[in-house]
Design a protein around this motif. Structure first.
Motif, mmCIF file in Angstrom:
data_model
loop_
_atom_site.group_PDB
_atom_site.id
_atom_site.type_symbol
_atom_site.label_atom_id
_atom_site.label_comp_id
_atom_site.label_asym_id
_atom_site.label_seq_id
_atom_site.Cartn_x
_atom_site.Cartn_y
_atom_site.Cartn_z
ATOM 1 N N MET A 95 0.833 -1.205 0.000
ATOM 2 C CA MET A 95 0.000 0.000 0.000
ATOM 3 C C MET A 95 0.869 1.257 0.000
ATOM 4 N N ILE A 96 1.917 1.278 0.819
ATOM 5 C CA ILE A 96 2.806 2.440 0.882
ATOM 6 C C ILE A 96 3.515 2.636 -0.449
ATOM 7 N N ALA A 97 3.989 1.536 -1.035
ATOM 8 C CA ALA A 97 4.697 1.629 -2.315
ATOM 9 C C ALA A 97 3.771 2.135 -3.414
ATOM 10 N N LEU A 98 2.505 1.728 -3.374
ATOM 11 C CA LEU A 98 1.560 2.125 -4.418
ATOM 12 C C LEU A 98 1.285 3.625 -4.407
ATOM 13 N N TYR A 99 1.439 4.272 -3.277
ATOM 14 C CA TYR A 99 1.233 5.721 -3.231
ATOM 15 C C TYR A 99 2.211 6.418 -4.177
ATOM 16 N N SER A 100 3.484 6.043 -4.089
ATOM 17 C CA SER A 100 4.488 6.635 -4.984
ATOM 18 C C SER A 100 4.290 6.185 -6.423
ATOM 19 N N ILE A 101 3.887 4.925 -6.603
ATOM 20 C CA ILE A 101 3.662 4.410 -7.953
ATOM 21 C C ILE A 101 2.511 5.157 -8.615
ATOM 22 N N ASN A 102 1.455 5.415 -7.863
ATOM 23 C CA ASN A 102 0.315 6.155 -8.419
ATOM 24 C C ASN A 102 0.715 7.570 -8.827
ATOM 25 N N LEU A 103 1.554 8.206 -8.017
ATOM 26 C CA LEU A 103 2.048 9.530 -8.380
ATOM 27 C C LEU A 103 2.880 9.474 -9.660
ATOM 28 N N ARG A 104 3.677 8.428 -9.782
ATOM 29 C CA ARG A 104 4.485 8.240 -10.992
ATOM 30 C C ARG A 104 3.604 8.047 -12.219
ATOM 31 N N ILE A 105 2.576 7.259 -12.065
ATOM 32 C CA ILE A 105 1.685 6.967 -13.194
ATOM 33 C C ILE A 105 0.990 8.238 -13.681
ATOM 34 N N GLY A 107 1.830 11.399 -12.845
ATOM 35 C CA GLY A 107 2.748 12.507 -13.061
ATOM 36 C C GLY A 107 2.429 13.726 -12.224
ATOM 37 N N ARG A 108 1.324 13.691 -11.514
ATOM 38 C CA ARG A 108 0.884 14.782 -10.643
ATOM 39 C C ARG A 108 -0.152 14.213 -9.684
ATOM 40 N N PHE A 200 -14.920 4.641 -10.529
ATOM 41 C CA PHE A 200 -15.102 5.834 -9.702
ATOM 42 C C PHE A 200 -14.494 7.058 -10.389
ATOM 43 N N ALA A 201 -13.291 6.904 -10.933
ATOM 44 C CA ALA A 201 -12.626 8.026 -11.602
ATOM 45 C C ALA A 201 -13.411 8.482 -12.827
ATOM 46 N N GLN A 202 -13.916 7.531 -13.603
ATOM 47 C CA GLN A 202 -14.622 7.896 -14.831
ATOM 48 C C GLN A 202 -16.013 8.471 -14.550
ATOM 49 N N MET A 203 -16.646 8.023 -13.482
ATOM 50 C CA MET A 203 -17.969 8.550 -13.154
ATOM 51 C C MET A 203 -17.902 9.925 -12.493
ATOM 52 N N ASN A 204 -16.798 10.195 -11.818
ATOM 53 C CA ASN A 204 -16.672 11.468 -11.115
ATOM 54 C C ASN A 204 -15.786 12.469 -11.855
ATOM 55 N N GLY A 205 -15.157 12.031 -12.943
ATOM 56 C CA GLY A 205 -14.406 12.954 -13.778
ATOM 57 C C GLY A 205 -13.019 13.305 -13.302
ATOM 58 N N PHE A 206 -12.452 12.521 -12.391
ATOM 59 C CA PHE A 206 -11.088 12.805 -11.933
ATOM 60 C C PHE A 206 -10.507 11.573 -11.231
ATOM 61 N N ALA A 207 -9.187 11.550 -11.163
ATOM 62 C CA ALA A 207 -8.468 10.563 -10.354
ATOM 63 C C ALA A 207 -7.516 11.325 -9.457
ATOM 64 N N ASP A 208 -7.481 10.967 -8.202
ATOM 65 C CA ASP A 208 -6.623 11.657 -7.227
ATOM 66 C C ASP A 208 -5.854 10.620 -6.427
ATOM 67 N N VAL A 209 -4.647 10.960 -6.055
ATOM 68 C CA VAL A 209 -3.798 10.003 -5.361
ATOM 69 C C VAL A 209 -4.315 9.683 -3.961
ATOM 70 N N THR A 210 -5.184 10.522 -3.418
ATOM 71 C CA THR A 210 -5.666 10.333 -2.044
ATOM 72 C C THR A 210 -7.038 9.673 -1.948
ATOM 73 N N ILE A 211 -7.653 9.318 -3.080
ATOM 74 C CA ILE A 211 -9.021 8.796 -3.007
ATOM 75 C C ILE A 211 -9.093 7.407 -2.371
ATOM 76 N N GLY A 212 -7.953 6.758 -2.187
ATOM 77 C CA GLY A 212 -7.980 5.425 -1.590
ATOM 78 C C GLY A 212 -7.973 5.427 -0.074
ATOM 79 N N THR A 213 -7.801 6.598 0.530
ATOM 80 C CA THR A 213 -7.743 6.675 1.994
ATOM 81 C C THR A 213 -9.052 6.179 2.609
ATOM 82 N N GLY A 214 -8.941 5.172 3.464
ATOM 83 C CA GLY A 214 -10.113 4.629 4.139
ATOM 84 C C GLY A 214 -10.908 3.624 3.335
ATOM 85 N N THR A 215 -10.386 3.207 2.174
ATOM 86 C CA THR A 215 -11.120 2.239 1.343
ATOM 87 C C THR A 215 -11.351 0.939 2.083
#
Length: 300
Positions: A95-105, A107-108, A200-215
């Motif tokens: 989970m910790i590693a995926l945070y950085s990987i998601n940012l890499r994917i 780019g912001r 979720f990203a496609q229905m709400n029109g965005f993807a954010d690196v923090t949307i997984g908090t508390g999943t």
């Protein structure tokens, strides 16, 4: 609560029903406490959104997101099985590693999908408003996934997986490859969560690196609520309970936040979540003292 808030809660509840099914597979079927979902949910969103923005077909992008989630689950299982790292710790590391990987994917920190084609685009010409189309689409996807998962768990491979989670020593004695079953189960679990993130990203029109908090909390709450409502332990009822629990949980959150007499704001979401999860955990055991008392009176 307004119609917009009600349908929005139904939509999110159906999307997170996929998360509930993934959590059910890892926690209940495999008996594998898995926190990877806090990373695989935004991973699915990040992969799908980034590919869509770069001109990839939304359905192909969603398929890649599902594959990425499966790889995340395989990594957690690999750390646990190959190196003997405690399953909970292995999932936290992933989970910790995926945070950085998601940012890499991405780019912001976030990617906007406004104006881009999504999985909903082919159906927007049917004349249905997005307010209705989104929950309908999510419901159909969840129904198909639920049927496929039920069929899988009733197959020989699924039975081997259930035996692995129930009693791995006995399963190995019966010739079941428990490691393979764990790899497959963890891959499917996180693939479902990544699918939820992509939708979720496609229905709400965005993807954010923090949307997984508390999943993981939301997924567990849905599973526990479903078990509290549907007491039967048949597989089909369990899966229906996960879906129903997810929708009921989101409706309860929406009701709490929209109840003016409670005076809650959107910033109180975590508080509402904690209270609902606590209630869900307490309710199944609330009858235990009564049952113990009755059982004691029946003893000679």
């Amino acid at each position: 609560m307004s119609l917009v808030a009600f349908l929005g809660a139904i939509e999110i509840g159906l999307v997170f029903g996929l998360v509930a099914l993934g959590v059910f597979l890892s926690f209940r079927v495999l008996n594998f406490p898995d926190l990877t979902v806090d990373g695989s949910f935004p991973l699915g969103a990040a992969v799908a959104a980034t590919l869509i923005v770069h001109g990839v077909d939304p359905y192909a992008a969603t398929a890649v997101a599902i594959a990425a989630g499966a790889l995340a689950g395989l990594l957690t299982a690999f750390l646990n099985l190959r190196f003997g790292i405690l399953h909970l710790l292995a999932s936290i590391l992933t989970m910790i590693a995926l945070y950085s990987i998601n940012l890499r994917i991405m780019g912001r920190p976030n990617v906007a999908l406004i104006g881009s084609d999504t999985v909903l685009s082919p159906f927007q010409g049917l004349g249905l408003p997005n307010l209705t189309l989104k929950p309908l689409f999510a419901g159909v996807v969840l129904l198909v996934v639920g049927l496929l998962l039920t069929r899988f768990l009733l197959s020989a491979t699924g039975l081997a997986m259930r035996a692995t989670g129930s009693n791995p020593r006995m399963a190995r004695a019966q010739g079941v490859d428990t490691q393979a079953a764990t790899y497959v189960g963890m891959a499917i679990s996180n693939a479902l969560v990544a699918l939820a993130g992509a939708l979720f990203a496609q229905m709400n029109g965005f993807a954010d690196v923090t949307i997984g908090t508390g999943t993981i909390v939301v997924g567990l709450a849905a599973v526990i609520l479903g078990e509290a409502i549907f007491r039967a332990r048949a597989l089909t009822v369990w899966i229906l309970g996960c879906i129903a629990g997810s929708v009921i949980y989101r409706l309860a959150v929406a009701l709490a936040l929209n109840a003016s007499f409670l005076g809650l704001n959107a910033s109180d979401l975590n508080l509402v979540t904690a209270v609902l999860v606590a209630v869900a955990l307490i309710l199944p055991g609330a009858r235990n003292p009564l049952r113990a008392m009755i059982a004691g009176r029946k003893r000679p």
